[in-house]
Design a protein around this motif. Sequence first.
Motif, mmCIF file in Angstrom:
data_model
loop_
_atom_site.group_PDB
_atom_site.id
_atom_site.type_symbol
_atom_site.label_atom_id
_atom_site.label_comp_id
_atom_site.label_asym_id
_atom_site.label_seq_id
_atom_site.Cartn_x
_atom_site.Cartn_y
_atom_site.Cartn_z
ATOM 1 N N ARG A 1 -3.950 7.097 -3.864
ATOM 2 C CA ARG A 1 -3.982 5.778 -3.251
ATOM 3 C C ARG A 1 -4.899 4.816 -3.988
ATOM 4 N NH1 ARG A 1 -2.307 4.592 1.605
ATOM 5 N NH2 ARG A 1 -4.064 3.214 1.960
ATOM 6 N N ALA A 2 -5.878 5.345 -4.741
ATOM 7 C CA ALA A 2 -6.891 4.486 -5.356
ATOM 8 C C ALA A 2 -6.376 3.883 -6.657
ATOM 9 C CB ALA A 2 -8.166 5.285 -5.609
ATOM 10 N N ASP B 1 0.830 -1.202 0.000
ATOM 11 C CA ASP B 1 0.000 0.000 0.000
ATOM 12 C C ASP B 1 0.862 1.247 0.000
ATOM 13 O OD1 ASP B 1 -2.531 -0.969 -0.180
ATOM 14 O OD2 ASP B 1 -2.832 -1.155 1.974
ATOM 15 N N ARG C 1 -3.819 -8.298 2.722
ATOM 16 C CA ARG C 1 -4.467 -7.051 2.305
ATOM 17 C C ARG C 1 -3.490 -5.897 2.143
ATOM 18 N NH1 ARG C 1 -9.956 -6.543 5.991
ATOM 19 N NH2 ARG C 1 -10.996 -8.445 5.246
ATOM 20 N N GLN D 1 -6.082 1.188 -9.282
ATOM 21 C CA GLN D 1 -6.896 0.048 -9.656
ATOM 22 C C GLN D 1 -6.489 -0.445 -11.034
ATOM 23 O OE1 GLN D 1 -11.052 0.994 -9.373
ATOM 24 N NE2 GLN D 1 -11.032 1.065 -7.131
ATOM 25 N N THR E 1 -10.467 -3.007 -10.230
ATOM 26 C CA THR E 1 -10.193 -3.752 -8.992
ATOM 27 C C THR E 1 -8.953 -3.166 -8.325
ATOM 28 O OG1 THR E 1 -11.104 -5.775 -9.945
ATOM 29 C CG2 THR E 1 -9.702 -6.019 -8.016
ATOM 30 N N PRO E 2 -8.975 -2.982 -6.988
ATOM 31 C CA PRO E 2 -7.764 -2.514 -6.303
ATOM 32 C C PRO E 2 -6.561 -3.383 -6.647
ATOM 33 C CG PRO E 2 -9.628 -2.473 -4.803
ATOM 34 C CD PRO E 2 -10.119 -3.143 -6.070
#
Length: 298
Positions: free
Chosen positions: A81-82, A71, A141, A84, A88-89
């Motif tokens: 940060r987003a 992350d 995650r 994708q 999808t992340p």
Amino acid sequence: MPELLNTEPELGCIDLYTFTLPGGQVLRWTGGDQAIAINGTTWALGPGLRRGRTRQCVGIEVDTLDVTVFDLPADLDAEERAMQLNGTPLLAYIARGGFEHARLELQRAFLRAADMASLNPPIAGTLVSFTGRVATTKGDRTQQLLGIKSDTEQLDVMVPAEVYQPGCSNTLYDAGCGVNRDAKSVNSVANTASDATRTRFGHGLTQAAGHFDLGVVRFLTGANAGVSRTVKRHTVGGAGGTVNEIAVLQPFPFPVAPGDGFVAYPGCDKTQPTCSKKFNNVIRFRGKPYVPAAETVM
């Protein structure tokens, strides 16, 4: 000589990662804290990247490089940060197999240490330090660890290549086999969504059951565009004659939706009857089906 060395500028370096996904999508990320542009090609400020060491040695051996994708720092704004891919992340995309067999080219860009903090620093040159394919992925995650094997892995083949065995030693669709894959390919669309495991979906193919067993299905449209899987079982009929289904060995990264287009290639079980009846190619069959079975003499 020491005086000459003292006059040379101190050099720094930045890692440049180029990932080519199975569907052909190319991702270029820099390991530094800003985007880098070289000869019209830009490596963007991507996710957090941390890699292991690369080695240079005399001789031929398979090297492995570990690259951790994690992350981005919490102080970046939500838009940065987003990250994708296909909606999808990024970490979820990797966890679902989106980077399976992706290729990596790792370059090192060299620049003066004094310029590293400047915007768009001039690059003195680049050096390719590693190339290979993603062999394994694991994580959670917060991060995903990519295990990447160097291209020398392709030299890890059996010698001698010729083996006396009942099954054919050719690889389907290669030069030795001679079957034209495009001529055998069939385009269709999924007519039902995949199940909860993402390993089965309905199809509209008209070929007999089992025709695509051990073959390949590759999606052309939808969330899984560019993703291929080995066909475990191709069925026709079923309850009431209405169940036409393809089951694959590994789950797709994303659910299959009705209307998603795909191409399917028939598979081969390496036996002489299959070579003759399905592919009409027995003249190129390289198995030895009449080799006596192993027996134990008492």
